[in-house]
Structure formats: structure tokens, C-alpha cells
Design an enzyme around this catalytic site. Structure first.
Site, mmCIF file in Angstrom:
data_model
loop_
_atom_site.group_PDB
_atom_site.id
_atom_site.type_symbol
_atom_site.label_atom_id
_atom_site.label_comp_id
_atom_site.label_asym_id
_atom_site.label_seq_id
_atom_site.Cartn_x
_atom_site.Cartn_y
_atom_site.Cartn_z
ATOM 1 N N GLY A 11 0.894 -0.539 0.343
ATOM 2 C CA GLY A 11 0.090 -0.193 -0.409
ATOM 3 C C GLY A 11 1.246 1.270 -0.219
ATOM 4 N NE ARG A 72 -2.119 -4.121 -0.853
ATOM 5 C CZ ARG A 72 -1.640 -3.954 -0.044
ATOM 6 N NH1 ARG A 72 -0.988 -3.750 0.282
ATOM 7 N NH2 ARG A 72 -2.426 -2.862 0.858
ATOM 8 C CG ASP A 130 1.356 -3.053 10.732
ATOM 9 O OD1 ASP A 130 2.354 -2.566 9.612
ATOM 10 O OD2 ASP A 130 0.782 -4.343 10.022
HETATM 11 O O1 F6P Z 1 -1.117 -1.578 4.725
HETATM 12 C C1 F6P Z 1 -2.100 -0.433 4.780
HETATM 13 C C2 F6P Z 1 -3.510 -0.337 4.363
HETATM 14 O O2 F6P Z 1 -4.075 0.704 3.702
HETATM 15 C C3 F6P Z 1 -4.283 -1.386 4.775
HETATM 16 O O3 F6P Z 1 -4.436 -0.820 6.287
HETATM 17 C C4 F6P Z 1 -5.580 -1.567 4.360
HETATM 18 O O4 F6P Z 1 -6.381 -2.713 5.030
HETATM 19 C C5 F6P Z 1 -4.650 -2.041 3.298
HETATM 20 O O5 F6P Z 1 -3.403 -0.916 3.115
HETATM 21 C C6 F6P Z 1 -5.849 -2.182 2.180
HETATM 22 O O6 F6P Z 1 -5.471 -2.630 0.905
HETATM 23 P P1 F6P Z 1 -5.694 -2.754 -0.042
HETATM 24 O O7 F6P Z 1 -5.504 -0.884 -0.781
HETATM 25 O O8 F6P Z 1 -4.766 -3.444 -1.355
HETATM 26 O O9 F6P Z 1 -6.963 -2.851 -0.334
#
Ligand code: F6P
Length: 319
Positions: A11, A72, A130
Site C-alpha cells: 500500500g 501487491r 504496525d
Molecule cells: O497496509 C495499508 C492498508 O491501507 C491497510 O490499512 C488496509 O487494510 C490495506 O492497506 C488496504 O489495501 P488495498 O489498498 O490493497 O485494498
């Protein structure tokens, strides 16, 4: 060492651009050639490299997102994908790699080192905060400020109507965002994944507010009930009340980074380049109590960064 590369992965987080700028400038300062890999680990597998100079990184310190894009990458989770990535680094003569992201990014970087001996240094870039080994991650400060600004607006309308609002914030399995945002907004209740949520206490807080005052409840998305919408439905069934639900979502990941995030991103960028030059590998460069700390990548996910107990106590006292 003459040639290094960097990528952003997972992210995106506000401050990543300030971080890229710092890595590029520190690399040039140290006489290194620096390449950006476009599109995170997917871009690495495809060999999507661009040479970075001061010019590419001019005027990006204040912008959100990442000029290097991110992904990702499912392919990178397989050994075959990582072998292709390592081959690209070799072919392009890259001697050291900096990966900015969260724990998924770190798992990938650790595998690259273990399986292919790629010298790799990671930096913490995630709004979730985290990661063990750093007090704060790049993007966290901006994200909580963005959420607080949004919730202050919700408070105005909630207060006018004397309504109950369940506001869901990001953070995945961690409650750092929820806790800090909840304290900053004077929330009546904060539901986080790390501590069991008690619906009866939550309801008592709503009753205490009475019919004319607003109630703000912050819900971390990883809360054991499964988020604000589920809690709202349970409140309806159990206590016959219908709270409004507001999910802040990806707005928390955007926007201009705060000064705090820019400073952290800049400091970690310079130290990441120096770490490569010092021969460090398989570590995250973090900052704790104003000092730069190098944590083995595996420890960043096997050890848990804890929310201090006093935070929940604080929120109970202030509610
Ligand atoms: O890890 C960052 C984050 O924004 C989390 O807080 C959230 O759960 C996740 O990424 C959302 O990911 P994506 O944008 O791939 O849905």
C-alpha cells in the site's frame, strides 16, 4: 558499490515520494548511480528500471502517492518470480536494493536475500504503523491527521443531530490508527483488534451522552467484530438503535505528507543508502527514541509492536 536501486511496494503511504527523493540525493552524494524500479516487485520481475537523478525527484517532497508506483505482486510470492527478479538485478548490475513498504514487502526482500544473496535494506512505509523496530512508519502521521480532519467534519453534523456515528479507520490487523485518531477526536469508544470490544460498555457510553449530544465511536477495520457496519447491525439487533456508519477508506492513504512524515522519510532515506554502503543487508532501517535502529527483517514481523495499555485507559478516562 557503484549502482543501487529502490522500489516502493504494498500500500502506498504519504511520504514515500519524500523518501525516494532522499534516497536518490543520498546516493548521488555518495557517488552512486541510483535506479528506480517502477511498479514494486512486479516491475522488478519485468525489469522496469529507470535512472533517477535530482531532476526526477525535484518538487516531489510535498506530494502523496509514489512516483515509482506500487503493487501487491502475486508472482513475487512464488520462488520463480523471485528468481526472475534476482536475474533482472544481476543483468542490470544492481549491487544493492532498497525496498520501502510494509511487512509483505519485507517478507519478499528477506526471501531475495536468503534465496539469491541480494543485498537488501528495507524502510518502513505504511500508514498502519504496525512494524516492530521503528516508533513510527512513513505515512502514519499523515494518515491519522487526514482521518482526524475528516472526523472533525463528521462531528459537526453528528453534534447538530445528536447522532451516534461509528467511524471505521484503516490499519488492517493493528489498532494504532484507531487508537491515536480516537484519542485525537475525543471518541466515546475506540474499538481495536488488540483488545476485546465490549458492546455493552459501548452502549453505556452512548446512553451517557444522552439524546442531544453526539457520540463518536472509532472502529479499527481489523476489530474482531469485522468492522463498523457489523457493529452497527449488532447494535440495532441488541439495543434497537441505528448508528450512522462512515468508512473513511483509502482517503487515509492520500494527500500531502505532514512535516513529521517528510522528516522521517528523509532521514530513513539517507540512512538506508548509508546502510547499503556499510554492507548491511536483510535489515529494516527504523527510528526509535530519535535514534536510527537496524532490525533484522524477520524480527519486524515475528516481534509485535504493542499499543501501550495506558492508551486504552486514557481513552476510558477521557470518554
Ligand atoms: O497496509 C495499508 C492498508 O491501507 C491497510 O490499512 C488496509 O487494510 C490495506 O492497506 C488496504 O489495501 P488495498 O489498498 O490493497 O485494498
Amino acid at each position: 558499490m557503484k549502482k543501487i536501486a529502490m522500489l516502493t511496494s504494498g500500500g502506498d503511504a504519504p511520504g514515500m515520494n519524500a523518501h525516494i527523493r532522499a534516497v536518490v540525493r543520498a546516493a548521488i552524494y555518495n557517488g552512486l548511480e541510483i535506479y528506480g524500479i517502477v511498479g514494486g516487485y512486479s516491475g522488478l520481475i519485468e525489469g522496469n528500471f529507470i535512472k533517477l537523478t535530482r531532476k526526477e525527484t525535484a518538487n516531489i517532497i510535498s506530494s502523496g502517492g509514489t512516483i515509482l508506483k506500487t503493487s501487491r505482486s502475486k508472482e513475487f510470492m512464488n520462488a520463480g518470480g523471485r528468481a526472475a527478479a534476482a536475474e533482472q538485478l544481476k543483468e542490470n548490475g544492481i549491487e544493492g536494493l532498497i525496498c520501502c513498504g510494509g511487512d509483505g514487502t519485507f517478507h519478499g526482500a528477506h526471501a531475495l536475500w536468503e534465496e539469491h544473496g541480494v543485498q537488501v535494506v528495507c524502510t518502513p512505509g505504511t500508514i498502519d504503523n504496525d512494524l516492530y523496530g521503528t516508533d513510527y512508519t512513513i505515512g502514519y502521521d499523515t494518515a491519522i491527521n487526514t482521518a482526524v480532519q475528516a472526523i472533525d467534519k463528521i462531528r459537526d453534523t453528528a453534534d447538530s443531530h445528536g447522532r451516534v456515528f461509528l467511524i471505521e479507520v484503516m490499519g488492517r490487523h493493528a489498532g494504532f490508527i484507531a487508537m491515536d485518531v480516537g484519542i485525537s477526536c475525543g471518541a466515546e469508544y475506540i474499538a481495536i483488534p488488540e483488545i476485546a470490544t465490549n458492546l455493552d460498555i459501548l452502549y453505556q457510553r452512548i446512553l451517557k451522552q444522552g439524546k442531544t449530544r453526539r457520540t463518536i465511536i472509532i472502529v479499527g477495520e481489523g476489530d474482531e467484530y469485522g468492522g463498523a457496519a457489523v457493529i452497527a447491525e449488532l447494535m440495532k439487533q441488541k439495543y434497537d438503535i441505528e448508528p450512522k456508519v462512515s468508512i473513511l477508506g483509502h482517503m487515509q492513504r492520500g494527500g500531502a505528507p505532514t512535516a513529521r512524515d517528510r522528516v522521517l522519510a528523509s532521514h530513513l532515506g539517507v540512512k538506508a543508502v548509508e546502510a547499503l554502503l556499510d554492507g548491511k543487508t536483510d535489515v529494516m532501517v527504523g527510528k526509535s527514541m530519535h535514534d536510527i535502529v537496524y532490525t533484522p527483517l524477520v524480527e519486524t514481523w515475528t516481534k509485535k509492536k504493542k499499543i501501550f495499555n495506558y492508551m486504552m485507559e486514557l481513552s476510558d478516562i477521557l470518554a
